[in-house]
Structures are given as C-alpha cells and as structure tokens.
Write an enzyme that holds these catalytic residues in place. Structure first.
Site, PDB file in Angstrom:
ATOM      1  N   GLU A 217       1.268   0.740  -3.962  1.00 16.62           N
ATOM      2  CA  GLU A 217       0.546   1.853  -3.365  1.00 16.62           C
ATOM      3  C   GLU A 217      -0.186   2.703  -4.398  1.00 16.62           C
ATOM      4  O   GLU A 217      -0.588   3.826  -4.113  1.00 16.62           O
ATOM      5  CB  GLU A 217       1.502   2.707  -2.528  1.00 16.62           C
ATOM      6  CG  GLU A 217       2.069   1.930  -1.342  1.00 16.62           C
ATOM      7  CD  GLU A 217       2.917   2.782  -0.418  1.00 16.62           C
ATOM      8  OE1 GLU A 217       3.106   3.981  -0.701  1.00 16.62           O
ATOM      9  OE2 GLU A 217       3.388   2.245   0.606  1.00 16.62           O
ATOM     10  N   LYS A 347       4.451   5.075  11.794  1.00 14.08           N
ATOM     11  CA  LYS A 347       3.632   3.937  11.373  1.00 14.08           C
ATOM     12  C   LYS A 347       3.277   3.156  12.640  1.00 14.08           C
ATOM     13  O   LYS A 347       4.163   2.607  13.295  1.00 14.08           O
ATOM     14  CB  LYS A 347       4.400   3.037  10.407  1.00 14.08           C
ATOM     15  CG  LYS A 347       4.753   3.692   9.073  1.00 14.08           C
ATOM     16  CD  LYS A 347       5.645   2.769   8.253  1.00 14.08           C
ATOM     17  CE  LYS A 347       5.966   3.350   6.896  1.00 14.08           C
ATOM     18  NZ  LYS A 347       6.976   2.531   6.168  1.00 14.08           N
TER      19      LYS A 347
END
Length: 428
Positions: A217, A347
């Site tokens: 990330e 999510k």
C-alpha cells in the site's frame, strides 16, 4: 439542464454488460466491468483485491490452474460477459437496490461463490457509474442521493509503515498510519503526511541503511526488530518532521491480529502472547504512543476478547472492526449487541454489492459508530472509492500511503472534490 434532469426518477435499461481481466497494483489479476445503458450512458469500474482477508468475506472467484499462479479472473469475466449479461440485458431498473437484488438472486449462493463476488460487484459498480452519467451527476452526488446523505470529505488515514501480510512479515503488525485530527483540509493533510514520510525515509536510511522500498500500500517497510520499534520509528519521524504528537499528528494502527494468531496464541514477532497478554500489550501501546484507532487488535472470531478490548480501551481509542465484521450486517449487529466494537471498516468487496455495503454503513451509524471506508492492498488507478467515501459521508478514508499511482488517484480525487467541487473537511 442535466442537474434538473438528475432529480427526476431514473429508469435505466441495461443494453449490455461486459468485462475484461486487468491487473491490480501487485500485478495480480482483477477485472474491469462495463455497463452500457440503452440511452447511451455508460459506466465502468475496476475492482480491488485484498491480501489480508477475513474469513467471512464474500467469495472472490479465481480460475485456479497454472496461469497467474491460479489467480486469474477469466471465469468471473466470462460470467459477466455471458450469464449475467444474458439475464440482465434488456431489463429496466429504477434503483441500485433493484439491480443488486437481481444479481444476488441470479447467483443464488450464500457468499456469492457461484458467479463470484468480483463479478457481482463489478456489475454493481459499473451500473452505479452508468446511472450517475444518466442522471448528469458527479459520482459522489449520485452516491449521496442513493444513501440520502449530505456529502462531505472524509479524513484520511495515511499509511506510513507496513509489516504483516502487506510487507513480507518483517514485523507482525500490518500498518502504522498517520491521521491529522484537527486538519482543516485534505491539501494540508497531504502536505504534512509528505513531510513525515520524507522524514521517515531519511530515518530508516540512517538507522537501518535501507533505501526507500515500499510495501503493497505504499508504506515504508523497514527491517525493525519488533512491532514496537515500528511504532517508535513513527513517533521519531513525526518529531523529526517538526510536528507535535497527538495534537497535530496522531497514529492509527492496523494490527491484523488474525494473520499472526496460531496455536491458540498470538505470535507477536518473537513472543507468544495469550489473549490477556495481547490485550495488555495493546493497552500499553495506546498509553505510550499517540494511537487514536485500533483495527483488528484481536483475531476475527474472538468475540469474548473483543468485548474485553472495548471495555479496556473504549472511549480512549476507537476499536475498529475489519476481519471481525467483514462489512456484513449480521456480524455488525452481533458486535453492536455484544459491545465488541465501536467503529466499522467498510470494504465494498467484502460483501459484494453497493446496496449491502450501504446497509452495513447505516447499521453502524444507527449504533453511533464511526465509519472508515477502505481500499485494499491490491488496487487500481480507478478513483471511485474517493467518491464513495465523500458521498456516503465517511468519517475516514483509508487508502494507503502517498506513493504509488493507485493510491494517489484517490487522494487526487479528494483534492478535486475539495478545491473544485467545494466539499469541506469537517471537525467531528
């Protein structure tokens, strides 16, 4: 005028649905889905994919075999191009919920395993984009109208250091993130994060002789001797950049404890900790470091432990559920009833449709929880997540670090919403 037309009732006839296989930020296959409406409006969306995944997530369909080490998405792509397209082309839908209900019924399984949650979510997102185009609305406003919410900017959680599944496991915990509790703008937030990131890169170069290498990330992944050393390095970087801990820059922590839970204990770096010892360790970290949010501090099925963790730290630190909750209303309701968490990490691909994700958000809001809308470790340059977080008025957005185009696409979209569309970062 498009804006006037946007408030009229939409009736969206699907002309065709299609998809192709693309690659995410880790070089792993994912898919891009497209929805063409009969009036010429179209929408497309690329899907993310996670590395640290909860057991209760909807089933992401992969091909198996040797191609891409079994991770190909051609079966999910084929399901959109064939069965889903045949079933839905020519049908008319007024609302997103109707389209998503049709997808769920077509799949027929409990966890979207027949057609694949990636195929189903791809169509759900592409249809949403097509409807926003048909309505003449920016995506975030269309999403806000869907949720009956006033759009606002979320506060970024910005990845500084990574370990765990995102960085090869050099330390057990997964992410140490920056948050600016009192920042007035996205622009200022990113300026400060950039200062701290540069200070952190300089620090690990001098301390470990390590050049700038990033994890999934975009966070730095220094070879620290322990998770606590990673936290200490984050504080040192904040101070080296000239900022005050807590008031100006605080930390949020993604422990991802399920990833290092084995043989009934937590394998935290070189230690074996019981549930009680793990809770005590988390409490010590939250006392010694400016941590304001603790994600997945215990493993995903330890409901008793989560209750104890909230009792010990609730009110001082947000107890944020990701693997525990999986954006699933059943698990969220249980956590509310049992006082096992007080914040939701949302999510969309954990549950598989926008409608189900919105139900999860509304349930969390009804309980007075904060909501963090999150990207995944495998992302694309698609920026729909920024519109989702703004349109659904999330408290925070968790995208990753301030490196790598798949992360920056979302931050840049937030900058556009702030400086061109006039959305504001509110104190809350």
């Amino acid at each position: 005028m498009p804006l006037k037309r946007s408030w009229q009732r939409l009736m969206s006839e699907i002309a065709s649905l299609s998809a192709i296989e693309i690659l995410d930020s880790r070089g792993k296959p994912t898919l891009l889905a497209r929805c063409d409406l009969a009036d010429g409006s179209l929408g497309a969306a690329s899907l993310p994919s996670g590395a640290s995944t909860g057991a209760a997530e909807a089933h992401e369909l992969r091909d198996g075999g040797d191609r891409y080490a079994g991770q190909g998405c051609l079966r999910a792509v084929a399901n959109i191009n064939s069965e889903i397209n045949k079933a839905l082309a020519g049908r008319r839908f007024e609302r997103q919920a109707q389209l998503d209900k049709a997808l769920i019924e077509l799949d027929g399984s409990l966890n979207k395993s027949r057609l694949g949650s990636n195929a189903i979510l791809g169509v759900s997102l592409a249809f949403c984009r097509a409807q926003s185009a048909q309505a003449g609305l920016p995506l975030y406003r269309h999403l806000a109208r869907m949720a009956d919410l006033a759009p606002r900017l979320p506060r970024p959680m910005i990845n500084l250091f990574s370990g765990g599944a995102h960085a090869g496991g050099q330390v057990a915990i997964q992410d140490v993130q920056l948050v600016l509790p009192k920042a007035q703008s996205i622009r200022h937030t990113l300026e400060v994060a950039s200062d701290v990131f540069r200070a952190a890169a300089k620090l690990i170069r001098s301390r470990y002789g390590m050049r700038l290498l990033t994890a999934d990330e975009g966070g730095l992944a220094p070879p620290c001797e322990s998770s606590e050393a990673l936290l200490s390095a984050a504080v040192d970087a904040i101070l080296a950049a000239g900022y005050k801990m807590g008031d100006e820059v605080a930390l949020t922590l993604d422990v991802a404890a399920t990833q290092f839970y084995e043989d009934d204990c937590y394998q935290l770096d070189a230690e074996e900790l019981s549930r009680e010892a793990m809770i005590a360790r988390l409490e010590n970290w939250c006392r010694d470091y400016p941590i304001v949010s603790l994600e997945d501090g215990l493993q995903q099925d330890d409901w008793t432990g989560w209750r104890k963790l909230l009792q010990r730290l609730g009110g001082r630190v947000k107890i944020l559920g990701d693997d525990l909750l999986c954006t699933n209303t059943g698990r969220i309701q249980r956590a509310i009833s049992e006082n096992a968490a007080d914040s939701l990490l949302l999510k969309v691909n954990q549950i598989g449709t926008l409608t189900e994700a919105l139900a999860a958000l509304k349930l969390a809001r009804q309980a007075g929880w904060q909501v963090v809308i999150s990207a995944r470790s495998g992302e694309t340059e698609d920026d729909w997540l920024a519109d989702l977080a703004a349109g659904w008025a999330a408290d925070y957005i968790k995208v990753g670090s301030i490196t790598q185009s798949e992360r920056l696409a979302k931050y840049n979209r937030l900058l556009v919403l702030e400086q061109m569309d006039g959305l504001r970062l509110e104190q809350r």
